[in-house]
Design a protein around this motif. Structure first.
Motif, PDB file in Angstrom:
ATOM      1  N   ASP B   5      92.024 -11.572   5.419  1.00 23.29           N
ATOM      2  CA  ASP B   5      91.453 -10.760   6.496  1.00 23.29           C
ATOM      3  C   ASP B   5      90.316 -11.446   7.218  1.00 23.29           C
ATOM      4  O   ASP B   5      90.119 -11.258   8.411  1.00 23.29           O
ATOM      5  N   GLY B   8      92.170 -14.169   9.463  1.00 22.57           N
ATOM      6  CA  GLY B   8      93.054 -13.474  10.394  1.00 22.57           C
ATOM      7  C   GLY B   8      94.316 -14.236  10.718  1.00 22.57           C
ATOM      8  O   GLY B   8      95.397 -13.699  10.628  1.00 22.57           O
ATOM      9  N   SER B   9      94.164 -15.514  11.024  1.00 22.02           N
ATOM     10  CA  SER B   9      95.349 -16.215  11.525  1.00 22.02           C
ATOM     11  C   SER B   9      96.186 -16.839  10.427  1.00 22.02           C
ATOM     12  O   SER B   9      97.360 -17.112  10.621  1.00 22.02           O
ATOM     13  N   TRP B  13      98.495 -13.601   0.824  1.00 24.94           N
ATOM     14  CA  TRP B  13      98.323 -12.428  -0.024  1.00 24.94           C
ATOM     15  C   TRP B  13      99.353 -12.484  -1.149  1.00 24.94           C
ATOM     16  O   TRP B  13     100.551 -12.633  -0.884  1.00 24.94           O
ATOM     17  N   ASP B  31      99.491  -2.640   3.732  1.00 28.16           N
ATOM     18  CA  ASP B  31      98.762  -3.276   4.806  1.00 28.16           C
ATOM     19  C   ASP B  31      98.958  -4.797   4.802  1.00 28.16           C
ATOM     20  O   ASP B  31      99.194  -5.412   5.849  1.00 28.16           O
ATOM     21  N   ALA B  32      98.859  -5.396   3.630  1.00 23.65           N
ATOM     22  CA  ALA B  32      98.997  -6.856   3.524  1.00 23.65           C
ATOM     23  C   ALA B  32     100.384  -7.293   3.988  1.00 23.65           C
ATOM     24  O   ALA B  32     100.522  -8.252   4.760  1.00 23.65           O
ATOM     25  N   SER B  34     102.409  -5.616   5.908  1.00 20.91           N
ATOM     26  CA  SER B  34     102.567  -5.298   7.337  1.00 20.91           C
ATOM     27  C   SER B  34     101.972  -6.384   8.228  1.00 20.91           C
ATOM     28  O   SER B  34     102.497  -6.694   9.291  1.00 20.91           O
ATOM     29  N   ARG B  35     100.862  -6.972   7.795  1.00 20.37           N
ATOM     30  CA  ARG B  35     100.203  -7.984   8.623  1.00 20.37           C
ATOM     31  C   ARG B  35     100.820  -9.377   8.498  1.00 20.37           C
ATOM     32  O   ARG B  35     100.540 -10.266   9.297  1.00 20.37           O
ATOM     33  N   ALA B  36     101.610  -9.577   7.459  1.00 21.02           N
ATOM     34  CA  ALA B  36     102.144 -10.922   7.213  1.00 21.02           C
ATOM     35  C   ALA B  36     103.184 -11.309   8.256  1.00 21.02           C
ATOM     36  O   ALA B  36     103.913 -10.462   8.770  1.00 21.02           O
ATOM     37  N   GLU B  37     103.249 -12.593   8.563  1.00 20.95           N
ATOM     38  CA  GLU B  37     104.347 -13.108   9.394  1.00 20.95           C
ATOM     39  C   GLU B  37     105.524 -13.511   8.523  1.00 20.95           C
ATOM     40  O   GLU B  37     106.676 -13.382   8.920  1.00 20.95           O
ATOM     41  N   LYS B  56     109.624  -9.694  10.766  1.00 24.54           N
ATOM     42  CA  LYS B  56     109.023 -10.755   9.957  1.00 24.54           C
ATOM     43  C   LYS B  56     110.087 -11.757   9.512  1.00 24.54           C
ATOM     44  O   LYS B  56     111.268 -11.422   9.447  1.00 24.54           O
ATOM     45  N   ARG B  81     100.157 -16.195   8.316  1.00 26.77           N
ATOM     46  CA  ARG B  81      99.845 -15.130   7.357  1.00 26.77           C
ATOM     47  C   ARG B  81     101.077 -14.899   6.487  1.00 26.77           C
ATOM     48  O   ARG B  81     102.148 -14.535   6.996  1.00 26.77           O
TER      49      ARG B  81
END
Lengths: 262, 262
Positions: B5, B8-9, B13, B31-32, B34-37, B56, B81
């Motif tokens: 976090d 960011g880029s 995780w 959340d982790a 969801s944010r991952a690419e 993703k 990410r």
């Protein structure tokens, strides 16, 4: 076990809310508390989830009144939806055992569901790498409910076979010496290099940076250890884990280094 | 540890997704991911969280390629990410240990966060009352990474001090006899009345009703035990738990019966 969901109008959820911050609760735990009419629990566990409690009757309770709390929860759950809340997982040093005992003793038959949560052990471990990768034990040093000589035998047994141990309730005003005793037992089996993590209020408000030290150097941080601290004493395969040159935590390898080249 | 976090880029995780059903994931784990690419993990853990994976790049992986999977995750996490997914808690018989080992060995310095989850042990225990209320140990019978004689010594040690044991990986085609061996060790220390729970795919799709039996009668269910089963062997204080006349599970009292009248 029948879940309160199957009836709808009454029943008891025994809910583990995880280490403290709401983002570490499961959806199931949030759901159970949201549906409850009555929520019973210790203030320190209820405070972080205050936003879920609007419109509910909240019955705060203090440490040491577990049987009263359990009886109250069961009486209410005969006619209402009741959530009784524990920190971490309700089944690990939590409320599940005593509530189910009191329920059995009461002869009542009500829908009941234990909702598991992230334990303090797993929350703490996640902050210091991977100290519990394989077999491990959790042992509480509180001799309120377990005689000290039983605790000492358990410590001896797990240290003697080299598995990492998570120490709950390591040290309090009432028993300042139990932790030193645990260290003494560990030293019978381990060299001074075995890594130790001291983790305070993991993933809760007021979390401090974990301290990574060794069995040989543990005296230098012993004064910082209190009831809100969890201590992980590594096993005979555990070692300090670094990123670049910096000590970051503890790893207990699972034997991959015997099997793989990397 | 710095969390992804904070940058960011890019970053990694290592996420424990709990026993399987999405409602038993923490908000932080959701959340982790969801944010991952990139999301890397075993198909059986990814399938239940399919709805989080839209858009993703998903890299499925199979059992036994842990080092490859870890190396791939670390390489990607230098610029992206990345979430690497484990069942239960990533730090308990999961991916955290091997990923952090490979990371250390690589010399790379990247933001990394271990996201704790509800372990299979706690999920299983929640279905059968409160068998792990106090001190307990978790021991895997898989001798792929740990020699069988070490496993036997560990079992002996924990049975000898009467604490409940959660048995991971109890029995497979490759090692059908390890569980019988564990039972043999338990019988050295315990009477036939000690309760045993056999729990298949706890809180996952395909969950079966748990079986509550005793050490004396365990042979009658031994054929049902496989790699998707967890077995909890109670300790010397554990007992069968009933609601009304029905056997519902196991309770390991925490000594309240010595202290309280109820």
């Amino acid at each position: 076990m029948p879940s309160p969901d199957e009836h709808g109008s009454c029943g008891l959820w025994i809910v583990g809310v995880g280490p403290g911050r709401m983002e570490y609760m499961t959806g199931r735990a949030i759901d159970a508390i949201s549906r409850a009419e009555y929520v019973i629990g210790n203030d320190s566990y209820l405070e972080p989830i205050r936003s879920l409690l609007a419109g509910k009757t909240v019955i705060p309770s203090s440490m040491g009144k577990e049987v009263e709390r359990a009886t109250k929860a069961i009486d209410l759950a005969k006619f209402h939806r009741v959530a009784i809340v524990s920190g971490g997982d309700a089944g690990v040093y939590g409320m599940a055992g005593i509530v189910l005992e009191v329920l059995e003793h009461s002869g009542a038959e009500i829908p009941v569901e234990v909702v598991p949560g992230v334990t303090a052990a797993n929350a703490g471990a996640s902050l210091v790498g991977s100290p519990l990768s394989g077999d491990f034990a959790t042992i509480s040093l509180s001799d309120l409910l377990t005689p000290l000589e039983v605790i000492e035998k358990r410590l001896d047994a797990v240290f003697s076979v080299g598995i990492p141990v998570v120490i709950y309730n390591p040290r309090s005003h009432g028993r300042p010496h139990n932790f030193a005793l645990a260290v003494e037992h560990a030293r019978k089996y381990y060299p001074a290099t075995v890594p130790v993590a001291v983790i305070k209020t993991a993933l809760r408000e007021g979390q401090a940076d974990p301290v990574i030290t060794t069995l040989g150097a543990i005296e230098s941080v012993i004064e910082e250890i209190d009831m809100h601290t969890m201590v992980i004493i590594g096993g005979n395969e555990s070692r300090i884990w670094r990123m670049g040159k910096n000590v970051k935590g503890i790893i207990t390898p699972r034997g991959y280094h015997h099997k793989y080249v990397y």
